[in-house]
Motif scaffolding. Structure first.
Motif, short mmCIF file in Angstrom:
data_model
loop_
_atom_site.label_atom_id
_atom_site.label_comp_id
_atom_site.label_asym_id
_atom_site.label_seq_id
_atom_site.Cartn_x
_atom_site.Cartn_y
_atom_site.Cartn_z
N VAL A 1 0.84 -1.21 0.00
CA VAL A 1 0.00 0.00 0.00
C VAL A 1 0.87 1.25 0.00
N THR A 2 1.95 1.22 0.78
CA THR A 2 2.89 2.36 0.82
C THR A 2 3.47 2.64 -0.56
N LEU A 3 3.92 1.58 -1.24
CA LEU A 3 4.48 1.75 -2.58
C LEU A 3 3.45 2.25 -3.58
N ILE A 4 2.27 1.64 -3.57
CA ILE A 4 1.24 1.97 -4.57
C ILE A 4 0.73 3.40 -4.39
N TRP A 5 0.42 3.77 -3.14
CA TRP A 5 -0.12 5.11 -2.89
C TRP A 5 0.90 6.20 -3.20
N ASN A 6 2.10 6.03 -2.70
CA ASN A 6 3.12 7.07 -2.90
C ASN A 6 3.55 7.16 -4.36
N LEU A 7 3.78 6.02 -5.00
CA LEU A 7 4.17 6.04 -6.41
C LEU A 7 3.03 6.57 -7.28
N GLY A 8 1.79 6.19 -6.93
CA GLY A 8 0.63 6.68 -7.68
C GLY A 8 0.49 8.19 -7.58
N LEU A 9 0.74 8.75 -6.39
CA LEU A 9 0.64 10.20 -6.22
C LEU A 9 1.75 10.93 -6.97
N ILE A 10 2.94 10.36 -6.99
CA ILE A 10 4.04 10.98 -7.75
C ILE A 10 3.67 11.05 -9.24
N ILE A 11 3.15 9.95 -9.77
CA ILE A 11 2.76 9.91 -11.18
C ILE A 11 1.61 10.86 -11.46
N LEU A 12 0.62 10.90 -10.56
CA LEU A 12 -0.54 11.78 -10.73
C LEU A 12 -0.12 13.25 -10.74
N ILE A 13 0.74 13.63 -9.81
CA ILE A 13 1.22 15.02 -9.74
C ILE A 13 2.04 15.37 -10.98
N LYS A 14 2.81 14.41 -11.47
CA LYS A 14 3.63 14.64 -12.65
C LYS A 14 2.78 14.83 -13.91
N MET A 15 1.67 14.07 -14.01
CA MET A 15 0.88 14.06 -15.24
C MET A 15 -0.18 15.15 -15.30
N ASP A 16 -0.70 15.58 -14.17
CA ASP A 16 -1.77 16.59 -14.15
C ASP A 16 -1.17 17.99 -14.02
N SER A 17 -1.40 18.82 -15.01
CA SER A 17 -0.83 20.18 -15.01
C SER A 17 -1.39 21.07 -13.92
N HIS A 18 -2.62 20.77 -13.45
CA HIS A 18 -3.22 21.56 -12.38
C HIS A 18 -2.49 21.39 -11.04
N LEU A 19 -1.72 20.32 -10.95
CA LEU A 19 -1.00 20.04 -9.71
C LEU A 19 0.47 20.47 -9.78
N HIS A 20 0.81 21.21 -10.82
CA HIS A 20 2.19 21.70 -10.96
C HIS A 20 2.37 23.01 -10.19
N THR A 21 2.23 22.91 -8.87
CA THR A 21 2.39 24.04 -7.96
C THR A 21 3.40 23.64 -6.89
N PRO A 22 3.98 24.63 -6.17
CA PRO A 22 5.01 24.30 -5.17
C PRO A 22 4.57 23.28 -4.13
N VAL A 23 3.33 23.40 -3.64
CA VAL A 23 2.90 22.50 -2.57
C VAL A 23 2.89 21.05 -3.03
N TYR A 24 2.46 20.79 -4.26
CA TYR A 24 2.44 19.41 -4.77
C TYR A 24 3.82 18.98 -5.23
N PHE A 25 4.64 19.92 -5.64
CA PHE A 25 6.04 19.62 -5.95
C PHE A 25 6.74 19.08 -4.71
N PHE A 26 6.53 19.75 -3.58
CA PHE A 26 7.11 19.29 -2.32
C PHE A 26 6.52 17.95 -1.89
N PHE A 27 5.21 17.81 -2.09
CA PHE A 27 4.57 16.57 -1.65
C PHE A 27 5.03 15.37 -2.46
#
Length: 343
Positions: free
Chosen positions: A65-91
């Motif tokens: 679950v740790t791997l799937i959730w964290n890796l999934g969020l990294i991919i989601l933040i990378k692919m969605d342009s709306h999440l290209h902000t400092p707070v999600y960059f840090f997250f």
């Protein structure tokens, strides 16, 4: 060092007579080579084989679950342009830290559940501690950076984009990881350069410095001082920055006249505050307890929460309370469904 090796040889070969103990230098060097510790033994969470077999699927599920959730969020933040902000960059980097931290400990724990003797080599033990310490110190710095980001976002919303520029964010990340690397290197070298030759039983389920230093025959003063200084610099200084940042945030929130505006401003900080509370709360509980109490089962349970559960909980806390991540996830799901229908 000669006196240390002499004591180690006496402990390793108690049946030798005193005349044998005062053998020539050549034989003393040979015995020294044979008495140096090459392997440690981790005592683990429990000696009961049945309990270990029960814990294995639980810990395996948590790690996946740790791997799937964290890796999934990294991919989601990378692919969605709306999440290209400092707070999600840090997250996204917080998720990377959680993956690395969990992977430095969990695979070893899982394999040890299936072993009779939980042996780990000296080099592997040092490597495990170095990676875990590096990620832990980097997370301290990153949480402080994220607190400063929230302070700028609420205190200077109009200048937020100009202040938190991509270049500054990248420098902050580099500083967090670089300082964590140096701090971990200092502690690891100061601990593992000590001379180990007698007992090799680590009273834990992973390599941790307080238990390892207690096994050394060298004077541990310098190693303990290094550990103390690094803990103060990274732990308490990071916590101080977080407290000050949120103190200023609280002042700004109190100045907002509308209740709705205050609630919205506070909601942007709630997830980060929850992560900070979990990380520093359990960390201080584990490492500020007296050294004699580290052998208690209760403290091993706290360590499980700190080392195993927090990397899994961080992305859950951040994503389940975040509307933007939920919307991004819905958008990505719709796109994936749409592509699958046309294939």
């Amino acid at each position: 060092m000669k006196s240390i090796s002499f004591v180690c040889r006496i402990k390793a070969f108690p049946s030798l007579t005193f005349s044998h103990r005062l053998a020539p230098n050549r034989s003393m060097e040979v015995s020294r080579n044979h008495t140096s510790v090459a392997m440690f033994v981790l005592l683990g969470l429990s000696d009961e084989k049945r309990l270990q077999l029960i814990l294995f699927p639980i810990f395996l599920g948590i790690y996946l679950v740790t791997l799937i959730w964290n890796l999934g969020l990294i991919i989601l933040i990378k692919m969605d342009s709306h999440l290209h902000t400092p707070v999600y960059f840090f997250f996204s980097f917080l998720s990377f830290i959680d993956i690395s931290y969990s992977s430095s400990v969990s695979p070893r724990i899982l394999s040890d559940f299936l072993k009779v003797e939980k042996k780990i080599s000296f080099i592997a033990c040092a490597t495990q501690y170095f990676v875990g310490c590096w990620m832990g110190l980097s997370e301290c710095c990153l949480l402080a950076v994220m607190a400063c980001d929230r302070y700028v976002a609420i205190g200077s919303p109009l200048q937020y984009s100009a202040i938190m520029s991509p270049g500054l964010c990248q420098n902050m990340i580099a500083g967090a990881f670089g300082s964590g690397f140096l701090g971990s290197l200092v502690v690891t070298i100061s601990c593992f350069h000590l001379y180990y030759c007698g007992p090799n039983l680590i009273q834990h389920f992973f390599c941790d410095v307080p238990q390892i230093i207690s096994l050394s025959f060298s004077n541990p003063f310098i190693s303990q001082m290094m550990l103390f200084l690094v803990s103060i610099i990274f732990g308490f200084c990071s916590l101080l920055v977080i407290i000050l940042s949120y103190g200023f945030v609280a002042v700004y929130i109190l100045k907002i006249s509308s209740i709705k505006g205050s609630a919205k401003a506070f909601s942007t900080c709630a997830s980060h505050l929850a992560i900070v509370t979990l990380f520093f709360g359990t960390g201080l509980s584990v490492y500020l307890l007296p050294s004699s109490s580290h052998l208690k089962k209760e403290d091993k349970v706290l360590s499980v929460f700190y080392v195993i559960l927090i990397p899994m909980l961080n992305p859950l806390i951040y994503s389940l309370r975040n509307k933007e991540i939920k919307e991004a996830l819905k958008t990505m799901t719709k796109k994936a469904t749409h592509l699958s229908l046309y294939q």
